[in-house]
Enzyme design. Structure first.
Site, PDB file in Angstrom:
ATOM      1  N   TYR A 191       0.855  -1.187   0.000  1.00  0.00           N
ATOM      2  CA  TYR A 191       0.000   0.000   0.000  1.00  0.00           C
ATOM      3  C   TYR A 191       0.889   1.234   0.000  1.00  0.00           C
ATOM      4  CZ  TYR A 191      -3.393   3.498   1.642  1.00  0.00           C
ATOM      5  OH  TYR A 191      -4.189   4.609   1.781  1.00  0.00           O
ATOM      6  N   ASP A 210       9.281   3.067  -0.162  1.00  0.00           N
ATOM      7  CA  ASP A 210       8.220   3.699   0.612  1.00  0.00           C
ATOM      8  C   ASP A 210       8.413   3.290   2.070  1.00  0.00           C
ATOM      9  OD1 ASP A 210       5.979   4.637   1.841  1.00  0.00           O
ATOM     10  OD2 ASP A 210       4.540   3.672   0.498  1.00  0.00           O
ATOM     11  N   LYS A 215       4.147   9.043   9.022  1.00  0.00           N
ATOM     12  CA  LYS A 215       3.949   8.409  10.326  1.00  0.00           C
ATOM     13  C   LYS A 215       4.933   8.881  11.402  1.00  0.00           C
ATOM     14  CE  LYS A 215       1.023   4.927   8.397  1.00  0.00           C
ATOM     15  NZ  LYS A 215       1.055   4.156   7.194  1.00  0.00           N
TER      16      LYS A 215
END
Ligand SMILES: *Cc1c(COP(=O)(O)O)cnc(C)c1O
Length: 426
Positions: A142, A237, A265
């Protein structure tokens, strides 16, 4: 759950599914999501005053635990000097220097406000830099919800142009190629045919959005070689893994240097921050230096930068990741041995403050297909038993779990005691 139930009912009239991000709705496991009003260290307190040990950590950012005094103070101090300028500040440079110190591949970077923005911008940049349109991603990885990245593969073989969401144009989705995670041979075959049209490979260097799956030895190294051979941009990522699995991210752990990295995050410490960066020659293509446009009203927001800076500073404490890793392993190894005595096939994995567990029967889980073969019913019953007992795990078998530096061995052991009961009764 009385108050949470009332709030959830009211919210369903206002927000689709009652939530502002789909997984929060508990759709996969059923039931009412608890509404939280307070967190402290590893604990959360819901609107009905029930206490939980938290293993979601806001889906990754809360690596220090909730309401860490140093972070809260930094945010309060910054807030009293105004919430936003939309202009350069010293703190954004301080945070960038700290990021670069630990991820030296990020020679230049740009701050944004979410992981989605970071990956979306990195893809545009890779396309602009190479003049190529196609990108390769891996099944089950994702990378946020931008159009080009909301594409998954069919099983096994290469599939083109299968959007994962309504509203993504087929013509755009066709440019996103997908292959199974950990299958280097398939990548080699694809590049042998189509390599000159592929702008970038984007990969989670440890996959964390199909449960947690580590790269098999040679996978990341092989992607590096293929990108070099074909002039494609390698994008790690690390929105989830950055400052979560190792002080240097997955790239520091595996010692593979990407061309571009995306972060999010943890680097915001709980406030909305993302970043993308990497090779100077590539980053110089970004506006105002180059022709690839990217911008943000709240990018580099001073409160968010202060929160991120305080968080990363705390991560530099001696043995921080060693201790975090040990705590995570106390949990995963405990779960494994409890499952074994209960006669349940559970495979577990952990790195730094990130972990996964799969009701997989036997054997290692190395790609999306294996994840899908897991026992969803066992997961659901385990999840609900743990939630009832005050352990807050992600409400889906396709999410990673997170341990924070505030979790003590007593917290872990209490969790394992509860897990023992839950596993016995499956
Ligand atoms: C969470 C995540 C994103 C998206 O970040 P948001 O801040 O939710 O937009 C992108 N990539 C990975 C690997 C993630 O874990």
């Amino acid at each position: 759950m009385q108050r949470s139930e009332q709030l959830f009912q009211q919210a369903q009239k206002l927000f689709p599914g009652g939530v502002n991000s789909p997984v929060r709705a508990f759709g996969r496991v059923g039931g009412t999501p608890p509404y939280f009003k307070r967190g402290s260290g590893p604990y959360l307190f819901d609107e009905d005053d029930k206490q939980y040990i938290d293993y979601i950590g806001s889906w990754g950012p809360m690596v220090l635990g909730h309401a860490h005094p140093g972070v809260i103070k930094a945010v309060q101090d910054a807030a009293s000097d105004s919430l936003s300028f939309g202009a350069p500040t010293a703190v954004e440079t301080e945070l960038a220097l700290k990021i670069q110190q630990h991820l030296p591949s990020m020679q230049m970077m740009r701050m944004v406000s979410s992981g989605t923005e970071a990956t979306m911008s990195a893809i545009r940049l890779a396309r602009g830099f190479t003049g190529r349109d196609k990108i390769l991603k891996f099944e089950g990885c994702y990378h946020g919800h931008s159009d080009s990245l909301l594409v998954k593969a069919g099983s096994g073989a290469l599939t083109m142009g299968e959007p994962d969401s309504a509203g993504v144009p087929i013509d755009l989705a066709k440019l996103t190629l997908t292959l199974p995670y950990n299958n280097l041979e398939a990548v080699e075959q694809l590049f042998a045919v189509d390599g000159s049209n592929i702008a970038a490979i984007i990969v989670e260097p440890i996959a964390g959005n199909m449960g947690m799956i580590c790269p098999v030895p040679g996978f990341l190294e092989g992607l590096r070689v293929i990108c070099d051979q074909h002039g494609a941009v390698l994008i790690f990522d690390e929105v989830m893994t950055g400052f979560r699995v190792h002080i240097g991210g997955a790239q520091g752990l595996y010692k593979v240097r990407p061309d571009l990295t995306t972060l999010g995050k943890v680097i915001g410490g709980g406030l909305p921050v993302g970043a993308f960066g990497g090779r100077t020659d590539i980053m110089q293509c970004i506006a105002p230096l180059g022709p690839v446009y990217q911008a943000g009203t709240l990018s580099g927001n001073p409160i968010a930068m202060a929160s991120g800076l305080a968080t990363l500073t705390a991560l530099e404490a001696p043995d921080f990741f060693q201790n975090l890793h040990a705590m995570t392993h106390r949990l995963t190894e405990g779960l494994s041995s409890l499952a074994e005595s209960a006669g349940i096939g559970l495979s577990t994995v952990g790195q730094g403050g990130m972990f996964g567990f799969f009701f997989s029967g036997q054997g290692p889980v190395s790609n999306f297909e294996a994840v899908m073969a897991g026992d969803a019913d066992q997961f659901n019953r385990f999840f609900h038993s743990m939630l009832d007992q005050g352990v807050y795990l992600a409400p889906s078998p396709f999410e990673s779990g997170f341990v924070s530096a505030s979790h003590t061995s007593e917290d872990i052991d209490q969790t394992l005691e509860k897990a023992d009961g839950a596993l016995q009764s499956l």
